[in-house]
Write a protein that holds these residues in place. Structure first.
Motif: not given
Length: 114
Positions: A102-107, A109-114
């Protein structure tokens, strides 16, 4: 000597990583069969199998009586193969796992620092 369960694939990965990190350079010598067997705690035949596979792929070559050497172009060949595996196998597996959790696209992006 008790041998570990390390297989020839682990030795191949070790050489690949060594080439990509610069530990082994194109034209440079890699550990002898005996030295690699001792390092990896495997039978020498396991190392021979790994080195033969690397040689068939054109990543190493042997000089009779001298040893095994990293072939010219090995860095780019290994990098290209690993990039293909990354895109074809690792990213889809990663995305499936994120979706299951259930990890969102936003999560992401944030985790990958994009």
């Amino acid at each position: 000597m008790a041998y570990s369960s390390v297989g020839f694939a682990h030795i191949i990965d070790y050489i690949h990583e060594g080439v990509l990190t610069g530990r082994f350079t194109e034209g440079g010598r890699i550990p002898s069969v005996r030295d690699m067997a001792e390092l990896m705690q495997v039978a020498p035949n396991t190392v021979v199998h790994a080195y033969d596979k690397l040689e068939r792929r054109g990543l190493v070559h042997t000089m009779r009586g001298i040893g095994y050497f990293i072939s010219e172009g090995a860095v780019e060949a290994i990098r290209a193969d690993k990039r293909r595996i990354f895109h074809e196998e690792m990213i889809p597996r990663f995305l499936r796992e994120a979706k299951l959790l259930g990890i969102t696209s936003e999560e992401l992006r944030k985790a990958l620092d994009l």
